[in-house]
Design an enzyme around this catalytic site. Structure first.
Site: not given
Ligand code: MOS
Length: 705
Positions: A472-473, A587, A589, A597, A660-661, A663-664
């Site tokens: 779902g991301t 960056r 995306l 997110q 970089k991440g 999602g959290e």
């Protein structure tokens, strides 16, 4: 040279490439792969005691119920590998047997399995299965188990349970300004919209498992281990996933039982957990007790910085939520101490839930920083700026990039922080007390392993395949952008296929590493293909490994959360009026999916601060609230105006994509900003999350109406 038509496609707010399929119901989820009549439906019978033994299972009535095809219990389930091994390096590839023991390890433990022609027949027959138990007393109370908690030594991710720099105790004792506060956070559930579900089918020795999962290769290995068959004989397919948030990192008995049922019956079997089963028979986030001690000089510089955490782990497991991970990286201080202790309880497994560790560690830490700012009569943003550091303070490594200060300053300007009145309970709006709060966000950034395959078809279309998931991301969308830009093709000439172990392996979706890791593999594959095309090669594979993240640097994303709340003077109801999150996460995306997110993460912060709380009935070891009416996640009506800003950030030492991440990152600190706003609005310091109205009333009663 002609300018590429697809330059700068990465980053654009492209609509989801799978959006139309999803909103028109054409995206196929695990439970939907076989039409009615093709697959039989399984229903899990759950234990109604928290600990003990199964003495007898009487399935005679259930066996005679309409449509019933198969009933499995401990008496007739086929042999499987025992659960575990508990210390397997990939804990999501452990064997997950079902009905192989007469022991009941937790309330809701699977004790029987009924397969019938329809779901209704299976659930009706399941209700007729009579189980006789020998019930034993269990340990269900985290607080009571605190004194006997153990030092786990290492936590997941091989992190040490304890860390110490300098001499914390004497520095704290000598600090002119001290905060010494205890916080508690409750059990939480990931509560994905789509419950855990599997459809399994055998063709000869080959098992195909459509399941709702964040990972692909781990459940493939795990099911093979469970059933004692070669890994190559198991195919996992997980094309669309209705949310995971960590709870679909493991696979569960729905997959095991669907596979066993399908083999026994010689036809496909599908199993979906009920919502109460999702609460009881999957993982959850541990509750925690946290002790934060901050010592500072009168200028607000931290000299001593300590956090202790008590968490729970299922009796049979070893997971330890790394609550103090953020504390180890967030602020400078010469003397530091963090410790984790783990109590074993007779509850289901605790495991990852969105930003495991940081999400709840920052609730305590960032509220304690607010308390320190108040004790110093210092603006909470200024306090954070004075303790910012460009070096990881425990590992003595420079951050590859860190723009916490910029995020705080930019957010302050945009949010109107200068209008904040420092004295609590100063601002009224009719019956509402209004206040502002801030908190920092940090989430470690990691890279995992992945391989992707890119192929130019004879019609000029590009196919990209990898065993990644989209939970779902937006994985489908960002990978399409990366491939299209790299190959200089229009987006509609690129097909990205995910969620199938027939494709090259990836680490899947988890720990915020999914986009950067799978994206780097797609980038590598497409670059290789582009070079290869000159010599007639039309297919290439590209890979990424963790070593591409330069370990001479510390890697994390940063941000700042701002919240404005109104607190009803009579009822204690809290409404989040506005939230702003400013993030520096390398960056971006896709500006749209990235925004979604972090909005999701910030919304979880509202839930953590105000409503999300799972109660354990310590008599029985059951979760009292086990549906989405009584386990209240923040929904649209709970969210006011919400805004997100991404700062431009180059990260030359980071992932090959420079991302970089995220999602959290959005949940990290968000709940603390809301809680700090409540304090500014009312003067109440709620250290026991969430801030339900009953906790606010004593303070409100002291305020002039
Ligand atoms: Mo995440 S909690 O690693 O899905």
């Amino acid at each position: 040279m002609a300018k590429s038509t697809q330059a700068d496609l990465i980053g654009r707010p492209l609509d989801r490439v799978d959006g139309a399929q999803k909103v028109t119901g054409k995206a196929t989820y695990a439970f939907e792969y076989a039409t009615q009549g093709t697959a039989a439906c399984g229903f899990i019978v759950s234990a109604s005691i928290g600990k003990g033994r199964i003495l007898a299972v009487d399935a005679r009535d259930a066996q005679r119920a309409p449509g019933v095809l198969l009933i499995l219990t401990k008496d007739n389930a086929p042999p499987q590998s025992p659960w575990g091994p508990v210390d397997l390096p990939d804990r999501f590839a452990r064997a997950e047997p079902a009905l192989n023991t007469d022991e009941v390890l937790y309330f809701g433990f699977p004790v029987a399995f009924v397969v019938a022609e329809t779901f209704e027949q299976a659930s009706a027959a399941a209700a007729m299965v009579r189980v006789q138990y020998d019930s034993m007393p269990g340990d269900y109370d985290l607080h009571a188990a605190g004194p006997s908690a153990e030092n786990p030594g290492r936590m997941n991710g091989a992190l040490a349970a304890d860390s110490a720099v300098g001499d914390f105790e004497s520095a704290f004792a000598n600090a002119p300004v001290q905060i010494d506060a205890n916080y508690t956070t409750p059990y939480q559930n990931q509560a994905p919209m789509e419950p855990h579900a599997t459809l399994a089918a055998w063709q000869g020795e080959m098992l195909t498992v459509h399941t709702s999962a964040q990972l692909t290769t781990s459940p493939q290995e795990g099911l093979a281990r469970t059933l004692n068959i070669p890994k190559e004989n198991v195919r996992i397919v997980t094309r669309y996933v209705g949310g995971g948030f960590g709870s679909k990192l493991p696979y569960y008995v729905d997959a095991t039982l669907a596979a066993i049922g399908a083999r026994t019956l010689g036809r496909p079997v599908k199993v979906a957990m009920t919502r109460p089963q999702v609460f009881h028979a999957t993982t959850h986030r541990t509750a925690s007790e946290q002790h934060v001690r901050l010592g500072a000089d009168r200028n607000g510089r931290l000299t001593a910085y300590g956090q202790d955490a008590l968490v729970h782990c299922a009796r049979f497991d070893m997971f330890t939520e790394p609550v103090c991970g953020a504390a180890r990286m967030l602020y400078a201080a010469l003397n530091r101490l963090t410790r984790h202790r783990r109590a074993k309880l007779d509850l289901p497994r605790s495991d990852s839930m969105r930003a495991p560790g940081d999400a709840i560690g920052l609730l305590a830490l960032e509220c304690a920083m607010d308390e320190l700012a108040e004790a110093l009569s210092l603006d909470p943003i200024e306090l954070r700026l004075r303790n910012d550091t460009l070096t990881d303070p425990e590992r003595d490594l420079p951050f590859a990039s860190r723009h916490l200060a910029d995020a705080l300053r930019e957010g302050a300007a945009r949010f109107g922080w200068d209008k904040r009145v420092a004295k609590p309970a100063s601002v009224r709006d009719g019956r509402w007390f209004v206040g502002l709060g801030v908190a920092s966000a940090i989430r470690a950034d990691v890279l995992e392993s992945a391989t992707a395959r890119a192929r130019l078809e004879s019609d000029g279309r590009l196919t990209v395949e990898l065993a990644m998931t989209d939970i779902g991301t937006g994985s489908y969308t960002i990978l399409t952008q990366i491939a299209a830009e790299t190959m200089d093709l229009p987006v509609d000439r690129v097909t990205v296929s995910l969620g199938d172990t027939r494709f090259p392996p990836t680490a899947g979706s988890g720990g915020s590493f999914g986009a950067g890791t799978s994206g780097a593999a797609v980038l590598a594959a497409c670059r290789k293909l582009k070079v290869g095309l000159a010599s007639g090669i039309t297919e290439a594979e590209g890979s990424v490994t963790p070593s591409e993240l330069d370990n001479a640097y510390a890697h994390a994303g940063f941000g700042a959360h701002f919240a404005q709340v109104g607190v009803d003077r009579d009822t204690g109801e809290v409404r989040v009026r506005r939230m702003l999150g400013v993030f520096a996460a390398g960056r971006i995306l896709n500006a749209k999916t990235a925004r979604s997110q972090v909005i999701g993460g910030m919304t979880w912060g509202i839930g953590a601060a105000l409503t999300e709380e799972n109660h354990v009935d310590v008599r029985y070891g059951s979760f009292v609230n086990q549906d989405l009416a009584s386990y209240h996640v923040a929904v649209n009506a709970d969210v006011g105006e919400m805004d997100v800003v991404f700062l431009h950030e180059d990260d030359p030492h980071g992932s090959p994509l420079g991302s970089k991440g995220i999602g959290e990152l959005g949940i990290c600190g968000a709940g603390a900003a809301v809680m700090n706003a409540i304090h500014n609005a009312t003067g109440a310091r709620i250290r026991d999350f969430p801030a339900t109205p009953d906790k606010l009333l004593p303070t409100l009663e002291t305020l002039d109406a």
